[in-house]
Design an enzyme around this catalytic site. Structure first.
Site, PDB file in Angstrom:
ATOM      1  N   CYS A 157       0.830  -1.208   0.000  1.00  0.00           N
ATOM      2  CA  CYS A 157       0.000   0.000   0.000  1.00  0.00           C
ATOM      3  C   CYS A 157       0.862   1.256   0.000  1.00  0.00           C
ATOM      4  O   CYS A 157       1.552   1.567   0.978  1.00  0.00           O
ATOM      5  CB  CYS A 157      -0.924  -0.039   1.208  1.00  0.00           C
ATOM      6  SG  CYS A 157      -1.516   1.549   1.763  1.00  0.00           S
ATOM      7  N   CYS A 190       0.086   4.178   2.481  1.00  0.00           N
ATOM      8  CA  CYS A 190       0.526   3.834   3.833  1.00  0.00           C
ATOM      9  C   CYS A 190       1.979   4.239   4.036  1.00  0.00           C
ATOM     10  O   CYS A 190       2.369   4.772   5.071  1.00  0.00           O
ATOM     11  CB  CYS A 190       0.411   2.328   4.077  1.00  0.00           C
ATOM     12  SG  CYS A 190      -1.231   1.660   3.820  1.00  0.00           S
TER      13      CYS A 190
END
Lengths: 444, 444
Positions: free
Chosen positions: A54, A57
């Site tokens: 991700c 993130c």
């Protein structure tokens, strides 16, 4: 010498201060331990649900969690946890219905969620989120309290309005709240422009078979007379949004009734509005959500057999090649999206669709496999899938998992390796496959 | 001898074409010459606002403007002049007569009243329809010019002012907020809670300023049941964009009246339009105000520190290296590089605008040196970029003390522009010729 000592102490305190002040200190404790701690200290737990692949993130980790102001607030007010929702945090992610990354969640000492945000934020948004969570926790209208009150207040117009507004603010679905409020509210006349504006503003929270849809249908003509040209488009689309929102709710809650309501309405949509999805696939999911596993097994086998038998491989490859050529020559424009579409079409439009369908249904079927005959069927579908594309890893990976479940570890390892060979060095799934391979090899 | 005959024949062929005046005959003199010619000939002045890089302008030049019937009509009714809105007296005329969108056409009567305006390229039929409309407006006994004269004495006659307002709407007039406000304060025939009022304010929505009569009426009535009946479709669209429009109308009104009290209103109520009302926004508004009202002392005091900080915040070596590397990647046809533009180009444009604005008010050598230094940064971070080179040459030529160096840079910019077939090569050429002749070049 005394001076030196002072300086030394000063430097040390500064250093220490900096380490603590500059980034969020994530606790290395388990969720259960964090709960105990939260209870004891009367604090909230902040969980950063992330995933290896991700990107937002990573951005938050690097730029936001290291922001001194963010760090100051979070270190002071929260017990901070970082969990990979697909690894060590899997069970907890499932428990709190985490489906996207990053999910930033606040949980009280009783394990109840009080605030949630999905998607990457910048530093000031993160601080705002932290303040919002504290407010939800401390206010008499916090998320937990509101949810507790909701069942007994279904006729309380004022409460319901506050309820759905707070649900939006705290990151929970306001759909039920809005529906309930629309049923009892006396604030806005249904034919009024204000109601039209309300519906347009909340169009992503409206679902079929409810009060919202009724108001929309009854007053459509009047709204049309009010709408600007821009609003006309949204007004028209609202009908389809309502249907698609229902699908979203059905899948999020794995709710068969909602999915049935969706399917009924979806069938009625004009052809150009139902390009995504296939009836048979929705019906299968309905059976799965209804937990009618015997029926699922029969339906799934029928579905997969029909995919395998529908068209010859040669024909599929031929059609896909024509489609690819047409897209490349007539429609393709260089852009991030254009490039990725082109890359996928090169593998084949139909081929990829079939691979996805086989993957999704076969994994479920696999959990129901009992007899050798069952496995034989599965292997047949998977082998067919492998022939669809020589460059796609998914079918090799699936075959490996099937073989592994059958206990044929050696062969499973071979296919896992084949799947890995097809992945680029930086593919987000690579670490997972690698891990699975290692597990099989050590078990072997 | 033979050649002479050919030459004569050729000349004869050319001469009639020119004198017959096929197409529109554009005046060569200044704007004021053309205006007095229009007055003495009792004709309407047609202003064709263009820019050298404007494709549609060229298209009109090569098609519609060359047509015989267009030329005949123009010869009879109009004096035509071309105005380059970016050079010479162009920017002033653009500002004064409100030329917006290119090509932008404005029709001005002998007394300087704008009778009609329209813009953009179009086929002959449509173009002539608009032109004929303009001519009919000028011949009307209620022409905008005559009404403007009558307004001076009949301004308290409600019926008359209404006619004047209607005419201004038809002729797409601008900057008549005072007339609208005056009308609303004397009129007795239109009730606030009526369709007529809703429509009237929508019709003149570009002329509504904060604190005006119209503003009060809207505040009192918007959202009332009667207004809801009429605020629909395109009228609703007008009201949706009204607050935003009011911010810019009020700001421009403040500038035209040189009144900071009005500017304060625009700033304080900007939040109603969804803008921020913070300190930074206030500073932006004031510096724009001082810039537009020509208050150099206050403008400079306001932005100097900020400009310096902006310049100092740029890491020249790093940004320059990125630019050079981008050029390399572009040459290697790297997809990502082809799609993107390095930050240095945007920074360079920001600096140029900053320098142009500040340059309007520099007086001392010290100041001139300073802005040349600013522009040098733009030049340094975009090595070999045509537009920045050309802009740097302009600044160096106008404010530096080495005109030769400026000319040299301009020449290389022109060569490069020709080589790369840049849209702006014509523009650079114009500046270059002016520089060679030792004339001044117009910045802003």
């Amino acid at each position: 010498m005394k001076n030196f000592a002072t300086v030394f102490v000063l430097v040390m305190t500064l250093l220490e201060g900096q380490i603590f002040a500059q980034s969020i200190q994530f606790d290395k404790v388990s969720f259960e331990e964090a709960l105990l701690k939260a209870n004891k200290q009367n604090k909230l737990i902040f969980i950063d649900f992330n995933a290896v692949w991700c990107a937002p993130c990573k951005v938050m980790e690097r730029n936001v969690f290291t922001n001194p102001k963010v760090a100051e607030l979070f270190n002071k007010e929260f017990i901070n946890l970082k969990l990979d929702g697909e690894r060590e945090g899997r069970a907890i992610a499932k428990k709190f219905n985490v489906g996207a990354y990053p999910t930033l969640m606040f949980i009280n000492g009783k394990g109840e969620m009080v605030y949630k945000k999905v998607g990457g934020l910048n530093a000031s948004q993160t601080i705002k989120m932290g303040d919002g969570a504290l407010q939800s926790y401390r206010s008499k209208y916090g998320l937990v309290k509101l949810k507790e009150l909701f069942p007994s207040k279904r006729n309380d117009e004022k409460f319901l309005k506050l309820y759905f507004e707070k649900m939006k603010e705290y990151g929970e679905s306001p759909i039920e709240g809005i529906e309930s409020w629309l049923k009892v509210q006396t604030e806005i006349k249904e034919a009024d422009v204000d109601m039209m504006e309300f519906l347009l503003e909340n169009s992503k929270y409206l679902i079929v078979d409810g009060k919202a849809e009724e108001i929309y249908n009854t007053n459509y003509d009047e709204y049309w007379d009010i709408a600007t040209s821009y609003e006309e488009v949204s007004l028209k689309n609202m009908k389809y949004n309502i249907v698609n929102n229902t699908r979203g709710v059905a899948y999020k809650n794995r709710n068969p009734q909602a999915l049935r309501a969706f399917i009924v309405n979806w069938k009625e949509l004009p052809a150009n509005r139902k390009k995504t999805g296939v009836l048979m696939d929705y019906e299968l999911d309905y059976t799965w959500f209804s937990k009618d596993l015997g029926k699922y097994k029969v339906q799934a086998a029928y579905y997969l057999d029909s995919i395998v038998g529908a068209k010859s491989l040669k024909q599929i490859h031929k059609d896909d090649a024509i489609f690819y050529k047409d897209y490349k020559e007539n429609k393709y424009r260089p852009s991030l999206i254009g490039d990725s579409v082109l890359k996928n079409l090169k593998i084949g439009k139909e081929a990829l669709w079939q691979i996805a369908a086989i993957k999704k249904t076969t994994y479920k079927y696999l959990t129901l496999c009992k007899t050798r005959k069952d496995y034989k069927k599965v292997i047949k579908w998977v082998n067919y899938g492998i022939q669809l594309s020589s460059s796609n890893y998914e079918m090799y990976n699936l075959k490996s998992d099937v073989l592994n479940k059958q206990g044929k570890t050696k062969e499973a390892i071979k296919f896992k390796q084949l799947a890995l060979d097809k992945l680029s060095k930086r593919h987000k799934k690579r670490p997972f496959l690698k891990e699975e391979l290692n597990k099989m090899m050590t078990a072997d | 001898m033979k050649y002479i005959y050919i030459a004569i024949i050729l000349l004869l062929m050319l001469v009639p074409v020119r004198t017959l005046g096929q197409g529109i005959n554009f005046e060569k003199g200044t704007f004021n010459d053309a205006l007095s010619l229009a007055k003495s000939d009792n004709k309407l002045l047609f202003v064709d606002g263009y820019a050298v890089w404007c494709g549609p302008c060229k298209k009109m030049d090569k098609t519609v403007f060359l047509e015989k019937e267009v030329g005949n009509y123009f010869d009879k009714h109009l004096i035509a002049i071309k105005v380059n809105v970016e050079r010479g007296e162009g920017p002033r005329i653009k500002q004064k007569y409100g030329i917006e969108g290119l090509p932008g056409y404005v029709f001005i009567d002998g007394d300087g009243h704008v009778v009609y305006r329209f813009s953009s390229a179009m086929p002959t039929g449509q173009f002539m329809k608009e032109v004929e409309l303009a001519v009919s407006y000028s011949k009307d006994k209620n022409s905008i010019g005559r009404l403007a004269e009558r307004y001076k004495v009949e301004m308290n006659d409600e019926a008359f002012v209404r006619v004047y307002l209607d005419k201004m709407k038809l002729s797409k007039s601008i900057n008549y907020a005072d007339v609208l406000d005056h009308f609303l304060s004397i009129q007795l025939s239109i009730k606030e809670a009526s369709k007529e009022m809703v429509v009237l304010l929508a019709d003149h929505s570009n002329e509504i300023i904060f604190g005006s009569k119209a503003d009060e009426i809207i505040k009192r009535n918007f959202g009332s049941d009667v207004w809801k009946l009429y605020v629909r479709k395109d009228i609703r669209e007008k009201y949706q964009g009204l607050k935003r429009k009011m911010v810019s109308t009020t700001t421009n009104y403040a500038i035209s009246k040189k009144d900071t009290a009005v500017l304060e209103l625009a700033i304080n109520r900007a939040s109603e339009a969804g803008f921020k009302s913070d300190l930074a926004q206030r500073k932006k508004a004031y510096s724009y105000y001082y810039l537009q009202t020509g208050n150099g002392v206050k403008y400079k005091a306001m932005v100097k520190a900020e400009n310096n900080a902006f310049i100092e915040s740029i890491d020249v070596a790093q940004v320059r290296a990125y630019y050079l590397n981008w050029e390399k990647r572009k040459a290697a046809k790297e997809k990502k590089a082809l799609r993107s533009r390095p930050r240095s180009i945007r920074l360079g444009q920001q600096i140029y605008t900053m320098v142009e604005n500040y340059g309007r008010f520099v007086t001392s050598d010290q100041e001139k040196k300073e802005i040349v230094k600013w522009m040098k940064v733009a030049f340094d971070i975009n090595p070999g970029e045509v537009k920045t080179m050309s802009n740097y040459a302009n600044i160096l030529y106008t404010f530096g003390n080495d005109k030769k160096a400026a000319l040299k840079i301009k020449e290389s910019a022109y060569k490069l522009a020709v080589k790369e077939n840049e849209k702006m090569k014509d523009l650079i050429k114009l500046d270059l010729e002016a520089m060679r002749d030792g004339k001044g070049i117009i910045l802003k």
